[in-house]
Write a protein that holds these residues in place. Structure first.
Motif, short mmCIF file in Angstrom:
data_model
loop_
_atom_site.label_atom_id
_atom_site.label_comp_id
_atom_site.label_asym_id
_atom_site.label_seq_id
_atom_site.Cartn_x
_atom_site.Cartn_y
_atom_site.Cartn_z
N PRO A 114 0.81 -1.22 0.00
CA PRO A 114 0.00 0.00 0.00
C PRO A 114 0.84 1.27 0.00
CG PRO A 114 -0.02 -1.00 2.18
CD PRO A 114 0.73 -1.94 1.28
N VAL A 115 0.27 2.34 -0.53
CA VAL A 115 0.94 3.63 -0.60
C VAL A 115 0.02 4.70 0.00
CG1 VAL A 115 1.81 5.44 -2.14
CG2 VAL A 115 2.18 3.03 -2.71
N VAL A 116 0.52 5.46 0.96
CA VAL A 116 -0.27 6.55 1.52
C VAL A 116 0.19 7.87 0.89
CG1 VAL A 116 -0.88 7.83 3.60
CG2 VAL A 116 -0.58 5.36 3.72
N LEU A 117 -0.70 8.48 0.11
CA LEU A 117 -0.37 9.75 -0.52
C LEU A 117 -0.99 10.87 0.31
CD1 LEU A 117 -1.02 8.66 -4.18
CD2 LEU A 117 1.13 9.62 -3.41
N ARG A 118 -0.15 11.75 0.81
CA ARG A 118 -0.67 12.86 1.60
C ARG A 118 -0.96 14.03 0.67
NH1 ARG A 118 3.05 15.33 6.19
NH2 ARG A 118 4.09 16.26 4.41
N ALA A 119 -2.17 14.59 0.78
CA ALA A 119 -2.52 15.75 -0.03
C ALA A 119 -1.54 16.88 0.27
CB ALA A 119 -3.96 16.18 0.27
N PHE A 120 -1.38 17.79 -0.67
CA PHE A 120 -0.39 18.88 -0.53
C PHE A 120 -0.42 19.50 0.86
CE2 PHE A 120 -1.53 19.66 -5.22
CZ PHE A 120 -0.51 18.84 -5.66
N ASP A 121 0.69 19.42 1.57
CA ASP A 121 0.79 20.13 2.85
C ASP A 121 1.63 21.36 2.58
OD1 ASP A 121 0.78 21.01 5.41
OD2 ASP A 121 2.09 19.44 6.21
N ILE A 122 0.95 22.40 2.16
CA ILE A 122 1.66 23.56 1.70
C ILE A 122 1.19 24.80 2.44
CG2 ILE A 122 0.76 24.92 -0.24
CD1 ILE A 122 2.77 23.31 -1.94
N GLN B 73 -6.30 17.40 -7.35
CA GLN B 73 -5.46 16.39 -6.71
C GLN B 73 -6.29 15.14 -6.36
OE1 GLN B 73 -3.36 17.34 -2.99
NE2 GLN B 73 -1.70 16.04 -3.73
N LEU B 74 -7.50 15.35 -5.84
CA LEU B 74 -8.34 14.21 -5.48
C LEU B 74 -8.68 13.35 -6.70
CD1 LEU B 74 -10.76 15.83 -2.87
CD2 LEU B 74 -8.92 14.20 -2.42
N ARG B 75 -8.96 14.02 -7.83
CA ARG B 75 -9.25 13.26 -9.06
C ARG B 75 -8.03 12.45 -9.49
NH1 ARG B 75 -12.51 17.59 -10.60
NH2 ARG B 75 -10.66 18.61 -11.44
N ALA B 76 -6.86 13.09 -9.40
CA ALA B 76 -5.62 12.38 -9.79
C ALA B 76 -5.38 11.19 -8.85
CB ALA B 76 -4.44 13.34 -9.76
N PHE B 77 -5.63 11.36 -7.54
CA PHE B 77 -5.51 10.25 -6.58
C PHE B 77 -6.42 9.11 -7.00
CE2 PHE B 77 -4.37 13.01 -2.59
CZ PHE B 77 -3.04 12.97 -2.94
N LEU B 78 -7.70 9.46 -7.25
CA LEU B 78 -8.69 8.43 -7.58
C LEU B 78 -8.29 7.67 -8.83
CD1 LEU B 78 -11.96 10.41 -6.80
CD2 LEU B 78 -11.24 8.28 -5.68
N ILE C 130 -5.55 7.80 0.76
CA ILE C 130 -5.43 9.26 0.79
C ILE C 130 -5.26 9.73 2.24
CG2 ILE C 130 -6.63 11.44 0.33
CD1 ILE C 130 -8.16 10.05 -1.89
N MET C 131 -4.35 10.68 2.46
CA MET C 131 -4.19 11.22 3.81
C MET C 131 -4.32 12.74 3.79
SD MET C 131 -1.56 10.23 6.73
CE MET C 131 0.01 10.67 6.01
N LEU C 132 -5.10 13.28 4.73
CA LEU C 132 -5.33 14.71 4.80
C LEU C 132 -4.43 15.34 5.87
CD1 LEU C 132 -9.23 14.44 4.78
CD2 LEU C 132 -7.74 14.83 2.81
N PRO C 133 -3.70 16.41 5.51
CA PRO C 133 -2.75 17.00 6.45
C PRO C 133 -3.36 18.09 7.33
CG PRO C 133 -2.46 17.97 4.28
CD PRO C 133 -3.63 17.02 4.17
N PHE D 122 -12.70 11.60 15.89
CA PHE D 122 -12.24 11.45 14.50
C PHE D 122 -12.12 9.99 14.06
CE2 PHE D 122 -9.78 15.77 14.56
CZ PHE D 122 -10.99 16.42 14.70
N ALA D 123 -11.77 9.12 15.04
CA ALA D 123 -11.52 7.71 14.69
C ALA D 123 -12.74 7.06 14.06
CB ALA D 123 -11.07 6.92 15.92
N GLY D 124 -13.94 7.56 14.40
CA GLY D 124 -15.14 7.00 13.81
C GLY D 124 -15.42 7.52 12.41
N GLU D 125 -14.66 8.52 11.99
CA GLU D 125 -14.94 9.18 10.70
C GLU D 125 -13.95 8.83 9.60
OE1 GLU D 125 -17.67 11.03 10.45
OE2 GLU D 125 -18.06 10.63 12.57
N VAL D 126 -12.78 8.29 9.97
CA VAL D 126 -11.74 8.04 8.96
C VAL D 126 -11.25 6.59 9.05
CG1 VAL D 126 -11.00 10.44 8.87
CG2 VAL D 126 -9.90 8.87 10.48
N ASP D 127 -10.44 6.19 8.05
CA ASP D 127 -9.99 4.81 7.98
C ASP D 127 -8.65 4.55 8.66
OD1 ASP D 127 -12.21 3.91 6.37
OD2 ASP D 127 -11.34 5.12 4.75
#
Lengths: 580, 54
Positions: free
Chosen positions: A341-349, A385-390, A400-403, A454-459
């Motif tokens: 598996p690969v975890v891609l973090r959305a731009f943390d900018i 970015q989300l479309r490219a991830f998908l 997908i990981m949100l920063p 949050f644990a109930g909302e994300v994977d």
């Protein structure tokens, strides 16, 4: 990008040609090409007279029998390998033995068709069913059925060529079956190149299990490659060099000897499980910044990529990449890491890293419009970015990981955007992983305290210890006046980490650490003791960390972790952590 | 074995494949025959144990 030499000259001057495919099994090799031409069997629909029916049924049974024997022989060859390997061959055997398909083939023969025509018709029915599936794994099964069918036809016609493959050959074929791979391994082939794609295929899986470097999806490979020419296969990058230049060979040899040296140095460690002495398994993954780094991570035996910092793409390009550029970059990473598996973090900018699209220069970027705040402020950039991830998720190994999450509505808002992108792709019939996992970085005290919610909302959760420390202690570690106050082992930080891990456990979602603490020698005992599932670190320290985990005892670590959490004095803490 | 009203005989591996049953989807099993109670117990166990993968 494939670039081809001048076609008219290539046979004479033997100019180097580089072809690009999909890297499907890591490793490098240099060998002589062994081209297997596909056996083109054209099966006309043949009607047979009634008195030939029993003869045709006998031919079918004979073919089935011979082919089952062949798979059984391959099974015997791998009986000392892992169970997964024999399971793959057994699946092939089960398909051939499927009594429903056999009886329908026989029924068809009885209505007056030859054995071959009946096989083609019945198998095609099933193949079409899978081919039309949007699920990549099922689509892959259609190709495997196809190969099985062709092999069965060739067996019925007794047209199986026995290949006498010289050692150290690089196989070039249109497509191969799992049984072929077992035979290639026995012939000690150096590498495998196929025109058919599909890194999820059983053949690709077997090549990986056997450690045979392999590149797939190379269009026209068997017409471009002459038998006996030299080939360098690079299973990390998915490149093949046909008739390599002397320079190229030199470079290859240098890289290869470095790789061999690594392997020697690491010895057995690379193949051992990452587990404590009392058998608690920990996942070890790598933090990377570009597709090229996947190679190193794989070489060091990682269980996946725990963090890809996608903002590096922005900083290298000095602008925001479009959807296509992003897709190619992400797909390259997920292909190279597959099946891990690969975890891609959305731009943390934030404005400290990049200015485009930001309202003004900020006085305090760390507390400003960065991470998820920036992404939700610029929905156009985020949606791209989300479309490219998908689109890059078709192998189902992308997460997908949100920063920089600090409140629930940021998660909700992001999910709405993601759903919107999913429907857009669905409308256009573009495939993606419908159940793509979405996780968050926990790096603000707010998220650490609300982790239970949050644990109930994300994977999944991933803890960013560097920012968590800076925000919890209100210390900018780059500020020389306060830098000594920056302490990742501060009791408050450790208590927050414990709370995050407990919250994740209560909702049964996995939790990892991708900050510097994950690789810190003094922290391993504590992190294992509180029940962390995964540690994500730079590739170079993967093995050192594995060695350390293997020396720990979970029960003891659990006790020490408890003492550490209950300790409020820094000096006692230092003793417990064995820092002094 | 039934999924969304589509039923197949589970003795056929190709049939099982055509269900396209991904992890987490809902399946109905109908067990019929002389050894049905044994078979149902064993299947229950297999599903409970996560097919030995957990």
């Amino acid at each position: 990008m494939p670039f081809l030499g001048d076609k008219h000259n290539e046979s004479k001057s033997r100019e180097e040609i580089i072809l690009k495919g999909i890297p499907s099994s890591p490793g490098m090799a240099l060998g002589k090409a062994y081209v297997i031409k596909p056996e083109v069997i054209i099966i006309p629909v043949i009607q047979i007279p009634a008195d030939k029916i029993s003869h045709e049924i006998a031919r079918l049974e004979d073919g089935l029998h011979n082919m089952m024997n062949e798979i059984q022989t391959a099974l015997d060859k791998v009986k000392n390998d892992s169970q997964n390997i024999s399971a793959i061959l057994e699946t092939n055997l089960l398909i051939l033995k499927d009594e429903f398909i056999i009886s329908s083939i026989k029924e068809r023969i009885k209505t007056g068709y030859s054995a071959e025509s009946a096989v083609v018709q019945e198998y095609e029915n099933q193949i079409n069913f899978f081919k039309n599936s949007k699920d990549l794994v099922l689509k892959e099964r259609s190709f495997e059925l196809e190969h099985l069918k062709d092999k069965l036809l060739a067996t019925i016609r007794k047209k199986i060529t026995n290949h006498n493959i010289p050692e150290n050959s690089v196989i070039v074929a249109q497509a191969i079956t799992p049984t072929d791979v077992v035979n290639f391994k026995e012939s000690k082939v150096a590498g495998i190149i196929t025109e058919a794609g599909g890194i999820a295929s059983h053949s690709a899986l077997l090549a990986r299990s056997f450690g045979i470097p392999s590149v797939i999806g190379v269009r026209d490979a068997h017409s471009l490659i002459n038998i006996d020419c030299d080939i360098i296969i690079d299973g990390y990058a998915g490149l093949i060099h046909i008739c390599p230049s002397n320079e190229c060979i030199k470079e290859y040899e240098a890289r290869k000897s470095k790789e061999d040296e690594h392997k020697r140095e690491l010895g057995e460690l690379i193949n051992l499980n990452t587990e404590t002495q009392d058998g608690i398994k920990i996942k070890l993954t790598a933090n990377i910044n570009s597709p090229d780094e996947v190679k190193e991570a794989v070489l060091f035996g990682c269980d996946g990529i725990g963090l890809v910092r996608t903002e590096n793409l922005v900083m290298n390009l000095k602008r925001f990449p479009d959807e296509e550029e992003q897709y190619n970059w992400y797909k390259e990473i997920t292909d190279r890491a597959y099946p891990n598996p690969v975890v891609l973090r959305a731009f943390d900018i934030g404005s400290d890293k990049y200015l485009e699209g930001l309202p003004h220069v900020e006085l305090n970027p760390a507390l400003g419009l960065r991470g998820i705040r920036f992404l939700l402020h610029r929905e156009d950039i985020f949606s791209n970015q989300l479309r490219a991830f998908l689109r890059a998720s078709v192998n189902k190994n992308l997460k997908i990981m949100l920063p920089m999450i600090s409140s629930l509505n940021e998660i909700e808002h992001s999910k709405i955007l993601l759903e919107k992108c999913k429907s857009e792709l669905k409308e256009k019939d573009i495939p993606f992983d419908y159940k793509i996992p979405v996780g968050i970085m926990i790096e603000t005290p707010s998220a650490a305290l609300l982790a239970g919610k949050f644990a109930g909302e994300v994977d999944f959760f991933s803890i960013g210890t560097n920012d968590l420390t800076q925000y919890t202690l209100a210390v900018d570690r780059d500020n020389e006046f306060v830098t000594e106050l920056y302490d990742t082992f501060h009791p408050s930080v450790l208590k927050l980490i414990k709370n995050i891990v407990d919250s994740a456990k209560s909702k049964k979602i996995p939790v990892s650490i991708c900050g510097e603490l994950a690789g810190h020698a003094a922290a391993t005992n504590f992190l294992v003791g509180i029940g962390i599932d995964e540690l994500s670190v730079p590739p170079v320290i993967l093995l050192e960390l594995k060695k350390r985990i293997r020396s720990l005892n979970f029960k003891k670590a659990k006790k020490t972790a408890k003492d550490i959490i209950n300790c409020d004095s820094s000096s006692d803490l230092m003793k417990l952590l064995e820092l002094i | 074995m039934i999924r969304d009203g589509f039923s197949i005989n589970a003795k056929s591996i190709i049939g099982v494949m055509t269900l396209a049953a991904e992890q987490g989807c809902e399946l109905v099993l109908r067990i019929d025959g002389i050894d049905e109670s044994n078979a149902s117990d064993e299947l229950n166990e297999l599903f409970e144990s996560g097919f030995g993968e957990q």
